[in-house]
Design an enzyme around this catalytic site. Structure first.
Site, short mmCIF file in Angstrom:
data_model
loop_
_atom_site.label_atom_id
_atom_site.label_comp_id
_atom_site.label_asym_id
_atom_site.label_seq_id
_atom_site.Cartn_x
_atom_site.Cartn_y
_atom_site.Cartn_z
N LYS A 81 0.82 -1.22 0.00
CA LYS A 81 0.00 0.00 0.00
C LYS A 81 0.86 1.27 0.00
O LYS A 81 2.00 1.28 0.42
CB LYS A 81 -1.01 -0.04 1.16
CG LYS A 81 -2.10 -1.07 0.85
CD LYS A 81 -3.22 -1.13 1.85
CE LYS A 81 -4.23 -2.19 1.40
NZ LYS A 81 -5.24 -2.50 2.41
N ARG A 132 -3.16 -10.14 5.10
CA ARG A 132 -3.57 -10.24 3.68
C ARG A 132 -2.41 -9.72 2.84
O ARG A 132 -2.05 -8.55 2.94
CB ARG A 132 -4.82 -9.40 3.47
CG ARG A 132 -5.42 -9.48 2.08
CD ARG A 132 -6.68 -8.62 1.99
NE ARG A 132 -7.29 -8.69 0.68
CZ ARG A 132 -6.90 -7.98 -0.36
NH1 ARG A 132 -5.88 -7.15 -0.26
NH2 ARG A 132 -7.51 -8.10 -1.52
N1 HH2 Z 1 -7.22 -4.28 0.87
C1 HH2 Z 1 -7.54 -4.31 -0.44
C2 HH2 Z 1 -8.64 -5.08 -0.87
N2 HH2 Z 1 -9.37 -5.80 0.00
N3 HH2 Z 1 -9.77 -6.53 2.19
C3 HH2 Z 1 -9.48 -6.51 3.50
N4 HH2 Z 1 -10.19 -7.25 4.36
N5 HH2 Z 1 -8.43 -5.77 3.98
C4 HH2 Z 1 -7.66 -5.00 3.17
O1 HH2 Z 1 -6.73 -4.32 3.68
C5 HH2 Z 1 -7.95 -5.00 1.77
C6 HH2 Z 1 -9.05 -5.79 1.31
C7 HH2 Z 1 -6.72 -3.57 -1.43
O2 HH2 Z 1 -5.70 -4.37 -1.99
P1 HH2 Z 1 -5.78 -5.11 -3.43
O3 HH2 Z 1 -6.87 -6.12 -3.43
O4 HH2 Z 1 -4.45 -5.62 -3.79
O5 HH2 Z 1 -6.07 -3.94 -4.45
P2 HH2 Z 1 -7.33 -3.58 -5.33
O6 HH2 Z 1 -8.40 -3.17 -4.38
O7 HH2 Z 1 -6.83 -2.45 -6.20
O8 HH2 Z 1 -7.73 -4.78 -6.12
#
Ligand code: HH2
Length: 270
Positions: free
Chosen positions: A196, A236
């Site tokens: 992040k 995660r």
């Molecule tokens: N962060 C993201 C997405 N889902 N869910 C939980 N429970 N906690 C988190 O910190 C979290 C999440 C963001 O990361 P990512 O899925 O890699 O990115 P994107 O939302 O751009 O797909």
């Protein structure tokens, strides 16, 4: 929890796993590397992200959940009720819910539920987020939603402070610093710091510029390790093998015996 983004636009791996076959292969890889859960998402929640249609999200997520669920525990990362329901029908046993509203799906299906805190919506959440007292407000919100879910009959509730979701770097730091207080409530805690933007800002590169997304592994592992030491039961992550190595070292150092991995709480099955 290994991240599997079946999207063209996720902030760190958009487009890499939009193809179902590549997504499944990556999910299996993460399971082999030691992920206890693979978190399948079909809609990016990065700052500024545009929503996708239900039809499109279902088409991205369901075949991948179906293919993986015989091999590893699968969670579905969605804010849409229909997508959560279809994913559970396809074999997902955990609903990862950044909207903090889908506990009825978990209650009806018997799946677990992750409640995450977010201020605003992804499209605008990073436009000047403000709190009176971020730690108190986030913890109170999570307690309230968790209580509602437990009262509705959800058997497995995880809480997640939502690092980066309507939060400045200082808000994220405060939430990480005060994680033990959330852990002390007794519900299993999930934390997602992986790759992040605040990591790049807090630990800039040699020239002083924020570290780009490709250069945030050390920060991701440092903060995941911090979370584990603070008592988080799951982190995660995108980089599963590095995180599993860190988890192994946290577990063995805590126990003082080689070969131990920290036992996951709250029924994380393989
Ligand atoms: N962060 C993201 C997405 N889902 N869910 C939980 N429970 N906690 C988190 O910190 C979290 C999440 C963001 O990361 P990512 O899925 O890699 O990115 P994107 O939302 O751009 O797909």
């Amino acid at each position: 929890m290994g991240v599997l983004n079946v999207t063209p636009d996720s902030f760190s791996d958009g487009g890499l796993f939009l193809d179902a076959e590549r997504a499944v292969a990556h999910g299996l890889d993460m399971a082999r590397q030691g992920a206890d859960v693979v978190d399948v998402g079909g809609e990016s929640s990065r700052p500024g992200a545009e929503p996708v249609s239900e039809r499109e999200e279902l088409a991205r997520v369901v075949p991948v959940v179906e293919a993986l669920s015989g091999h590893v525990r699968v969670s579905v990362d969605t804010v849409k009720r229909a997508v959560a329901e279809a994913a559970v029908d396809a074999g997902a046993t955990l609903v990862n819910d950044i909207s903090a509203s889908l506990w009825p799906v978990a209650a009806e299906s018997g799946a677990g539920w992750v409640v995450m805190h977010m201020q605003g919506t992804p499209r605008t959440m990073q436009d000047d987020p403000r709190y009176g007292h971020v730690v108190t407000e986030v913890h109170a919100f999570l307690r309230d939603r968790a209580r509602r879910a437990l009262e509705a009959g959800v058997g497995e509730v995880w809480v997640d402070p939502g690092i980066g979701f309507g939060k400045t770097a200082e808000h994220n730091l405060a939430l990480l610093h005060h994680l033990p207080e959330l852990v002390a409530d007794g519900l299993p805690v999930l934390v997602g710091t992986s790759r992040k933007a605040f990591l790049g800002r807090l630990a800039p590169g040699p020239g002083g510029d924020p570290a780009p997304v490709t250069d945030r592994l050390a920060g991701s592992i440092a903060t995941a390790t911090w979370a584990m030491l603070a008592g988080a039961s799951m982190v995660r992550v995108h980089d599963v093998s590095s995180a599993v190595e860190a988890a192994t070292l946290v577990g063995t150092t805590r126990l003082g015996t080689p070969g131990a991995r920290p036992a996951a709480r709250s029924g994380v099955e393989r």
